[in-house]
Scaffold this motif. Structure first.
Motif, PDB file in Angstrom:
ATOM      1  N   ASP A  72       0.866  -1.177   0.000  1.00 45.55           N
ATOM      2  CA  ASP A  72       0.000   0.000   0.000  1.00 45.55           C
ATOM      3  C   ASP A  72       0.906   1.231   0.000  1.00 45.55           C
ATOM      4  OD1 ASP A  72      -1.645   2.155   0.585  1.00 45.55           O
ATOM      5  OD2 ASP A  72      -2.918   1.016   1.975  1.00 45.55           O
ATOM      6  N   ALA A  73       1.098   1.834  -1.164  1.00 43.77           N
ATOM      7  CA  ALA A  73       2.062   2.913  -1.325  1.00 43.77           C
ATOM      8  C   ALA A  73       1.776   4.079  -0.389  1.00 43.77           C
ATOM      9  CB  ALA A  73       2.079   3.385  -2.776  1.00 43.77           C
ATOM     10  N   ALA A  74       0.523   4.446  -0.254  1.00 43.62           N
ATOM     11  CA  ALA A  74       0.164   5.595   0.583  1.00 43.62           C
ATOM     12  C   ALA A  74       0.477   5.321   2.054  1.00 43.62           C
ATOM     13  CB  ALA A  74      -1.311   5.920   0.405  1.00 43.62           C
ATOM     14  N   ALA A  75       0.115   4.133   2.528  1.00 47.74           N
ATOM     15  CA  ALA A  75       0.355   3.784   3.933  1.00 47.74           C
ATOM     16  C   ALA A  75       1.845   3.652   4.218  1.00 47.74           C
ATOM     17  CB  ALA A  75      -0.366   2.487   4.280  1.00 47.74           C
ATOM     18  N   CYS A  76       2.567   3.056   3.288  1.00 48.57           N
ATOM     19  CA  CYS A  76       4.007   2.850   3.485  1.00 48.57           C
ATOM     20  C   CYS A  76       4.777   4.168   3.458  1.00 48.57           C
ATOM     21  CB  CYS A  76       4.560   1.901   2.430  1.00 48.57           C
ATOM     22  SG  CYS A  76       3.970   0.191   2.605  1.00 48.57           S
ATOM     23  N   ALA A  77       4.289   5.142   2.683  1.00 49.45           N
ATOM     24  CA  ALA A  77       4.968   6.432   2.606  1.00 49.45           C
ATOM     25  C   ALA A  77       4.934   7.167   3.942  1.00 49.45           C
ATOM     26  CB  ALA A  77       4.330   7.287   1.511  1.00 49.45           C
ATOM     27  N   LYS A  78       3.918   6.897   4.759  1.00 50.02           N
ATOM     28  CA  LYS A  78       3.789   7.559   6.059  1.00 50.02           C
ATOM     29  C   LYS A  78       4.567   6.842   7.169  1.00 50.02           C
ATOM     30  CE  LYS A  78      -0.909   9.056   4.894  1.00 50.02           C
ATOM     31  NZ  LYS A  78      -2.355   8.956   5.274  1.00 50.02           N
ATOM     32  N   GLN A  79       5.146   5.711   6.819  1.00 44.25           N
ATOM     33  CA  GLN A  79       5.813   4.875   7.816  1.00 44.25           C
ATOM     34  C   GLN A  79       7.116   5.496   8.300  1.00 44.25           C
ATOM     35  OE1 GLN A  79       6.397   0.286   7.534  1.00 44.25           O
ATOM     36  NE2 GLN A  79       7.964   1.211   6.252  1.00 44.25           N
ATOM     37  N   GLY A  80       7.297   5.608   9.611  1.00 46.37           N
ATOM     38  CA  GLY A  80       8.531   6.111  10.177  1.00 46.37           C
ATOM     39  C   GLY A  80       9.549   5.003  10.368  1.00 46.37           C
ATOM     40  N   PHE A  81      10.744   5.391  10.860  1.00 50.86           N
ATOM     41  CA  PHE A  81      11.819   4.404  11.010  1.00 50.86           C
ATOM     42  C   PHE A  81      11.448   3.331  12.035  1.00 50.86           C
ATOM     43  CE2 PHE A  81      15.698   2.966  13.193  1.00 50.86           C
ATOM     44  CZ  PHE A  81      16.357   2.376  12.122  1.00 50.86           C
ATOM     45  N   SER A  82      10.835   3.727  13.145  1.00 52.09           N
ATOM     46  CA  SER A  82      10.478   2.749  14.174  1.00 52.09           C
ATOM     47  C   SER A  82       9.491   1.717  13.645  1.00 52.09           C
ATOM     48  CB  SER A  82       9.892   3.452  15.399  1.00 52.09           C
ATOM     49  OG  SER A  82       8.750   4.215  15.031  1.00 52.09           O
ATOM     50  N   ALA A  83       8.548   2.157  12.810  1.00 50.34           N
ATOM     51  CA  ALA A  83       7.597   1.215  12.211  1.00 50.34           C
ATOM     52  C   ALA A  83       8.295   0.296  11.217  1.00 50.34           C
ATOM     53  CB  ALA A  83       6.470   1.978  11.526  1.00 50.34           C
ATOM     54  N   MET A  84       9.294   0.840  10.523  1.00 54.07           N
ATOM     55  CA  MET A  84      10.024   0.064   9.515  1.00 54.07           C
ATOM     56  C   MET A  84      10.797  -1.097  10.155  1.00 54.07           C
ATOM     57  SD  MET A  84      12.479   1.589   6.500  1.00 54.07           S
ATOM     58  CE  MET A  84      11.287   2.889   6.197  1.00 54.07           C
ATOM     59  N   LEU A  85      11.158  -0.939  11.422  1.00 50.43           N
ATOM     60  CA  LEU A  85      11.910  -1.991  12.105  1.00 50.43           C
ATOM     61  C   LEU A  85      11.118  -3.290  12.204  1.00 50.43           C
ATOM     62  CD1 LEU A  85      13.491   0.028  15.074  1.00 50.43           C
ATOM     63  CD2 LEU A  85      14.725  -0.972  13.125  1.00 50.43           C
ATOM     64  N   PHE A  86       9.771  -3.186  12.243  1.00 51.79           N
ATOM     65  CA  PHE A  86       8.950  -4.364  12.510  1.00 51.79           C
ATOM     66  C   PHE A  86       7.973  -4.694  11.377  1.00 51.79           C
ATOM     67  CE2 PHE A  86       9.997  -2.262  16.521  1.00 51.79           C
ATOM     68  CZ  PHE A  86      10.616  -3.298  17.213  1.00 51.79           C
ATOM     69  N   THR A  87       7.863  -3.858  10.363  1.00 52.91           N
ATOM     70  CA  THR A  87       6.863  -4.070   9.323  1.00 52.91           C
ATOM     71  C   THR A  87       7.146  -5.309   8.477  1.00 52.91           C
ATOM     72  OG1 THR A  87       5.726  -3.060   7.441  1.00 52.91           O
ATOM     73  CG2 THR A  87       8.080  -2.625   7.639  1.00 52.91           C
ATOM     74  N   THR A  88       6.097  -5.984   8.078  1.00 54.12           N
ATOM     75  CA  THR A  88       6.202  -7.072   7.108  1.00 54.12           C
ATOM     76  C   THR A  88       5.380  -6.770   5.860  1.00 54.12           C
ATOM     77  OG1 THR A  88       4.342  -8.227   8.161  1.00 54.12           O
ATOM     78  CG2 THR A  88       6.575  -8.829   8.880  1.00 54.12           C
ATOM     79  N   SER A  89       4.701  -5.612   5.867  1.00 51.50           N
ATOM     80  CA  SER A  89       3.814  -5.280   4.748  1.00 51.50           C
ATOM     81  C   SER A  89       4.362  -4.143   3.884  1.00 51.50           C
ATOM     82  CB  SER A  89       2.430  -4.876   5.276  1.00 51.50           C
ATOM     83  OG  SER A  89       2.535  -3.773   6.172  1.00 51.50           O
TER      84      SER A  89
END
Length: 546
Positions: free
Chosen positions: A65-82
């Protein structure tokens, strides 16, 4: 390994790894030691080639989901699988490698002197090879935090593997200290020439649904590196106390050449001004060199652009033109690895002839001239001279690493040079952070203030030349160590007892007098062929720049 036969009995793995088990006998030949060292350094040298993983790591998750992923910060990136990771989020893996390399070398350098190269090399194989396998699993489950954790384990393997051969080789080659360490540390500079193309092939060969398979590539590389490094570790033999090459007479202590016959203990070395001067010498040389390594390809693209293409890219559409420029600049990466590697052997060997201090003076004087010349080649639009200058700079960057162990042995003696080298490598950790950050931040600052792409590196290169000038002053200030810092005969005997050098009955006069033979030929061929293949790939890609 339990139950393995050794000397007519059974030996546990711990016993097989013990230092007193690998004192060389009469049949050993000292020229078998460098291939063992190269087995380790060519594997851990893949750290320089990890940039081939960055882009594929950012394209592992499909249908995001390009829109949702664009809002993702570094802390969220540490654990995301989507969502996919970003390039800035994965590049710290290399920084972790280098930072932990220096820290682990400093912490365990003293232990290594007592444990011996076989045990240290095998643990390095477990950490580097096993760490890459675990990193592959982290990529497979797409957990960035886990990748960082396993990068720390890899970094420990880097640190132990890097310093493992140093003390052993210097004691096998008292007549050619620079050549010996140059052979080993050459492998670290050239490891990416072999490992990077192999990693690219593995990622593409095991690709699924158009996605390069980073995890499988890391797992396979880890398994290969564990096996090769273990072979190197179990091939090590250490020289018995008092061993010398036939016909070689140890020169008298020479204060002018700064070659001592005494030894400084690890516990005292930090109290000497010589250690901190050499620390600064290495740090400043590495800071300048690693800054260029980190930005070499974009620097070439920014400065020369379409001048890298035949006919200045006339007739190409912008997209094709940009791709062609990137492809042309990619040849510089291979050349950098080649000169980084061969420079380690060339300059370290030359230091045997002209001395370590003179060699470092040459690094700084020639480096200042070349750094100041790079903007000129850009203004005159001469990409060939620009590339050649960078290659020479990188040969001296590599030469600084390979010459410094012999420099330390000259200044502080050979008894604890491996441990002292481990402490000194912290300079690399510091430089690995300062160099890339300095050149990247100054570049971005100038771009933000409207400086043209072709000119954004000029000020940075002049700053690097200034750092080299400071390094030159530090090197000129180095003098022989005062006698008060040297170990007494009693202290030296105690240290050798800790290394089990007195508990093994080996005649130093008859040890290691065996022929080079078929075993030597096979060992050097096994190491040499992959290295030459890497050289061929690097030269083929880089030739297009001239």
């Amino acid at each position: 390994m339990k139950g393995a036969t050794y000397r007519g009995g059974t030996a546990s793995l711990a016993e097989l790894l013990a230092r007193d088990r690998i004192i060389a006998g009469p049949a050993f030949n000292r020229w078998l030691a460098p291939p063992a060292a190269l087995c380790i350094h060519l594997c851990i040298g893949m750290a320089y080639g990890f940039s081939v993983f960055w882009l594929p790591m950012t394209k592992l998750v499909q249908n995001t989901d390009a829109a949702a992923c664009a809002k993702q910060g570094f802390s969220a990136m540490l654990f995301t699988t989507s969502c996919n990771w970003s390039v800035p989020s994965v590049t710290p893996v290399f920084e972790i490698f280098i930072a932990v390399l220096g820290i682990s070398a400093a912490i365990w350098g003293g232990w290594l002197e007592h444990a011996g190269p076989r045990k240290a090399g095998f643990i390095a194989a477990l950490c580097w090879g096993g760490g890459l396998v675990l990193a592959g699993i982290a990529v497979m489950v797409h957990q960035l935090w886990l990748l960082y954790v396993f990068a720390v384990i890899c970094g420990v393997g880097q640190g132990l593997g890097y310093i493992t051969p140093v003390s052993t080789l210097i004691k096998w080659f008292p007549d050619r200290r620079g050549l010996a360490t140059g052979f080993a540390i050459m492998g670290y500079g050239g490891g990416a020439m072999i490992g990077a193309p192999l990693a690219v092939w593995l990622m593409r060969h095991f690709a699924r649904n158009g996605v390069q398979n980073v995890s499988v590539a890391l797992i396979i590389l880890g398994a290969i590196y564990f096996i090769v490094m273990s072979i190197g570790a179990f091939s090590f033999r250490v020289a018995p106390v008092g061993w010398k090459p036939l016909g070689w007479i140890e020169p008298a202590e020479n204060g002018k050449a700064m070659v001592t016959t005494g030894h400084v203990h690890l516990n005292r070395v930090l109290k000497t001004p010589q250690f901190w001067l050499i620390w600064l010498v290495l740090c400043l040389n590495v800071t300048a060199g690693i800054g260029v390594i980190s930005m070499a390809s974009p620097m070439l693209q920014d400065v020369f652009g379409t001048h890298l293409l035949s006919g200045n890219g006339a007739g190409m559409d912008p997209v094709t033109q940009k791709a062609a420029i990137v492809a042309a600049a990619a040849g510089l990466v291979g050349l950098i690895s080649l000169f980084n590697s061969l420079g380690r052997l060339f300059w370290a060997s030359l230091s045997d002839k002209i001395g370590r201090k003179t060699t470092y003076n040459a690094f700084f004087v020639l480096g200042i001239i070349l750094y100041v010349s790079l903007p000129l080649w850009g203004h005159l639009v001469i990409p060939g001279l620009f590339v050649l200058s960078i290659c020479i700079i990188l040969s001296m960057y590599g030469g600084g690493f390979s010459t410094v162990p012999a420099y330390l042995a000259d200044i502080f003696g050979t008894q604890m040079v491996g441990a002292i080298h481990g402490r000194l490598i912290t300079a690399w950790s510091v430089a690995g952070i300062i160099g890339p950050s300095l050149i990247a931040s100054i570049r971005q600052y100038q771009l933000d203030h409207g400086v043209a792409h072709a000119l954004v590196y000029n000020q940075t290169l002049y700053i690097m030349a200034g750092l080299l000038f400071i390094g030159l002053i530090c090197n000129l200030l180095i003098r022989p160590v005062a006698g008060v810092h040297l170990m007494t005969e009693e202290e030296l005997a105690q240290e050798r007892a800790l290394q089990h050098e007195r508990t093994v009955s080996v005649d130093a006069s008859s040890a290691a007098r065996g022929p080079f033979g078929i075993g030597g030929a096979l060992a050097w061929t096994g190491i040499g062929l992959p290295f030459l293949i890497g050289v061929w790939i690097a030269v083929a890609k880089g030739a297009a720049l001239f």
